[in-house]
Design an enzyme around this catalytic site. Structure first.
Site, short mmCIF file in Angstrom:
data_model
loop_
_atom_site.label_atom_id
_atom_site.label_comp_id
_atom_site.label_asym_id
_atom_site.label_seq_id
_atom_site.Cartn_x
_atom_site.Cartn_y
_atom_site.Cartn_z
N GLU A 92 0.82 -1.20 0.00
CA GLU A 92 0.00 0.00 0.00
C GLU A 92 0.87 1.27 0.00
OE1 GLU A 92 -3.63 -2.23 2.34
OE2 GLU A 92 -2.92 -0.34 3.15
N CYS A 105 3.52 8.48 1.27
CA CYS A 105 3.99 7.54 2.27
C CYS A 105 4.30 6.22 1.54
CB CYS A 105 2.91 7.36 3.33
SG CYS A 105 3.38 6.20 4.62
N CYS A 112 6.40 -7.05 7.18
CA CYS A 112 7.49 -6.56 8.01
C CYS A 112 7.91 -7.68 8.95
CB CYS A 112 7.05 -5.34 8.82
SG CYS A 112 8.41 -4.53 9.70
N CYS A 116 6.49 -5.53 15.84
CA CYS A 116 6.02 -4.54 16.81
C CYS A 116 4.56 -4.85 17.10
CB CYS A 116 6.16 -3.12 16.25
SG CYS A 116 7.86 -2.71 15.80
N CYS A 119 1.37 -2.68 15.65
CA CYS A 119 1.35 -2.30 14.23
C CYS A 119 0.68 -3.38 13.39
CB CYS A 119 2.77 -2.07 13.74
SG CYS A 119 2.85 -1.64 12.00
N GLY A 165 6.82 -1.98 6.22
CA GLY A 165 8.19 -2.46 6.24
C GLY A 165 9.16 -1.58 7.01
N GLU A 166 10.35 -2.13 7.24
CA GLU A 166 11.43 -1.40 7.91
C GLU A 166 12.44 -1.01 6.83
OE1 GLU A 166 12.46 0.02 10.82
OE2 GLU A 166 14.24 0.41 9.62
N SER A 219 11.11 5.68 15.55
CA SER A 219 9.91 5.18 16.24
C SER A 219 10.32 4.81 17.66
CB SER A 219 9.37 3.94 15.51
OG SER A 219 8.83 4.33 14.28
N LEU A 220 10.26 5.77 18.56
CA LEU A 220 10.73 5.52 19.92
C LEU A 220 9.63 4.86 20.76
CD1 LEU A 220 13.26 5.89 21.67
CD2 LEU A 220 12.29 8.04 22.48
N HIS A 221 8.51 5.53 20.87
CA HIS A 221 7.28 4.96 21.45
C HIS A 221 7.34 4.57 22.92
CE1 HIS A 221 5.96 5.13 17.42
NE2 HIS A 221 6.36 3.96 17.01
N ASN A 296 -3.80 4.12 16.04
CA ASN A 296 -4.89 3.77 15.13
C ASN A 296 -5.20 2.29 15.28
OD1 ASN A 296 -5.24 6.30 13.70
ND2 ASN A 296 -3.16 5.95 12.98
N CYS A 339 -1.48 5.71 9.94
CA CYS A 339 -0.24 5.08 10.41
C CYS A 339 -0.54 3.73 11.05
CB CYS A 339 0.41 5.91 11.50
SG CYS A 339 0.85 7.53 11.01
N1 SAH Z 1 9.37 0.34 10.31
C1 SAH Z 1 9.53 1.76 10.29
C2 SAH Z 1 8.63 2.41 9.28
C3 SAH Z 1 7.16 2.35 9.62
S1 SAH Z 1 6.64 3.97 9.85
C4 SAH Z 1 9.37 2.32 11.69
O1 SAH Z 1 9.08 1.53 12.58
O2 SAH Z 1 9.62 3.50 11.92
C5 SAH Z 1 5.09 3.84 10.53
C6 SAH Z 1 4.96 4.64 11.83
O3 SAH Z 1 3.65 4.40 12.36
C7 SAH Z 1 5.94 4.15 12.86
O4 SAH Z 1 6.32 5.17 13.71
C8 SAH Z 1 5.10 3.13 13.58
O5 SAH Z 1 5.63 2.82 14.82
C9 SAH Z 1 3.76 3.84 13.65
N2 SAH Z 1 2.66 2.93 13.89
C10 SAH Z 1 2.63 1.60 13.73
N3 SAH Z 1 1.43 1.10 14.07
C11 SAH Z 1 0.68 2.13 14.45
C12 SAH Z 1 -0.67 2.25 14.87
N4 SAH Z 1 -1.47 1.20 14.95
N5 SAH Z 1 -1.14 3.48 15.16
C13 SAH Z 1 -0.34 4.57 15.04
N6 SAH Z 1 0.93 4.51 14.62
C14 SAH Z 1 1.44 3.31 14.33
#
Ligand code: SAH
Length: 365
Positions: A92, A105, A112, A116, A119, A165-166, A219-221, A296, A339
């Site tokens: 996508e 995007c 992937c 995580c 995701c 993907g990463e 993507s620290l989170h 999301n 996202c």
């Molecule tokens: N693999 C890379 C690229 C993906 S970017 C990475 O991890 O950065 C997609 C972004 O959306 C990342 O920051 C990811 O952590 C975030 N993301 C993943 N699942 C999500 C969700 N369900 N809701 C909001 N953000 C999410």
């Protein structure tokens, strides 16, 4: 013998291709313009090449973009394309128009491998890396579908490598694609306007620092290793302190003004006052902009998004210390394009989908 798909070759790649078939390197420049600016895929139409060369190209090469299988248009103007790959899987790509700019995007892998837990792409498992023609092909297709004139206004002004993907796990193909994004003979998007998002593959961040001066998002989170390892298993390999050191090296060498820190807001997991304070502490000394992403949801997930007041409180704690922290506007959620919602259709080679189903059965017994 299979023909080389010239769509995915950057300037250097095209120059070596022409050297291999005994032609002058400057042909590479002509081809870049034909393919990416004029979107001509038929060598017969490339009128500034000799007939003999066109013939030779037809025998050895092709220009083959991926195909749009379906297009969805959100009420906020966001578009999502499902792109069918020749292997039968689909990926996508999302186009987000905003006043004065258009952000694409882009996906880098089919599925992937990172697992995580919050995701949706991860739930699909992993199939394979995208080829560079399939990565840059997404930009090619966006321009084609949105009807960009070769010399007209740019419809795609910014690219974020934030799709499925990463990107750093598919390094060479992503670099070739980002080179094409920047090349004035192709798309002419400056590296400042190309953002690569990673979950934190430390050695590859160091490599990127040497190779390609794009903007970096992490993507620290989470603000501590315990929580981060739970939601991003890669953290066990590259914990937060190592990751932030790599970010420091990146800004120092690249003279980047800042790094974007992505932080998904998960209710009861990473959204407390203490989490905000810890975040401030660990980011000290690193020039950052923090992007708080409302979680999301997707089918089957147990996570919930933090409430609006909780997100606002979290943001205020950060901004009160002078940090820049914005809340990401959710775009395209009515077409499942937000996202973490991108899933495509992935034949999982890691059997993750099966493992997850089994885990759920065990958990709910
Ligand atoms: N693999 C890379 C690229 C993906 S970017 C990475 O991890 O950065 C997609 C972004 O959306 C990342 O920051 C990811 O952590 C975030 N993301 C993943 N699942 C999500 C969700 N369900 N809701 C909001 N953000 C999410």
């Amino acid at each position: 013998m299979s023909r080389t798909n010239l769509l995915g070759l950057d300037l250097k790649g095209l120059e070596s291709f022409f050297a291999e078939i005994g032609e002058k390197p400057f042909r590479a420049r002509q081809l870049l313009q034909w393919i990416h600016q004029y979107r001509v895929v038929d060598f017969a139409e490339m009128t500034n090449l000799s007939k003999a060369l066109r013939q030779k190209l037809e025998e050895t090469a092709e220009v083959k973009p991926p195909k749009v299988e379906q297009e969805y248009l959100s009420k906020d103007g966001t578009r999502k394309w499902i792109i069918k790959l020749s292997c039968g899987n689909s990926i996508e790509t999302v186009y987000i128009p905003e006043n004065g700019r258009g952000t694409l995007c882009v996906s880098s892998q089919v599925g992937c491998a990172l697992e995580c837990t919050f995701c949706s792409t991860a739930q699909q498992g992993f199939n394979r890396n995208l080829e560079s023609s399939e990565i840059i092909g997404q930009l090619w297709l966006a321009n084609e579908t949105l009807g960009k004139e070769p010399k007209g206004n740019r419809v795609v002004t910014n690219v974020v490598m934030m799709g499925m993907g990463e990107p750093l796990a598919n390094y060479n193909n992503v670099i070739a694609s980002m080179n094409l994004m920047r090349d004035d003979l192709a798309y002419g998007i400056s590296w400042r306007r190309v953002t690569l998002s990673t979950s934190g593959m430390v050695p590859m961040i160091d490599k990127l620092r040497e190779d390609c001066h794009v903007s970096l998002a992490i993507s620290l989170h989470a603000a501590n290793d315990k929580v981060r390892s739970e939601i991003i298993p890669l953290n066990n390999k590259y914990p937060i302190a190592e990751l932030l050191e790599a970010c420091k090296r990146y800004v120092d060498v690249q003279q980047r003004r800042h790094i974007t820190i992505e932080y998904v807001m998960l209710a009861g997991i990473n959204d407390s006052t203490q989490d905000a304070k810890d975040l401030i502490r660990i980011l000290k000394g690193l020039p950052v902009k923090i992007n708080l992403i409302p979680f999301n949801p997707f089918p089957g997930t147990d996570f919930r998004c933090s409430s609006r007041p909780v997100i606002s409180r979290f943001q205020k704690i950060l901004t009160d210390t002078g940090l820049v922290a914005t809340i990401r506007k959710t775009r395209g959620d009515d077409i499942v394009a937000a996202c973490g919602q991108l899933a495509g259709e992935v034949q999982d080679k890691t059997r993750r989908t099966q493992r997850l189903a089994e885990e759920k059965v065990v958990r709910f017994q």
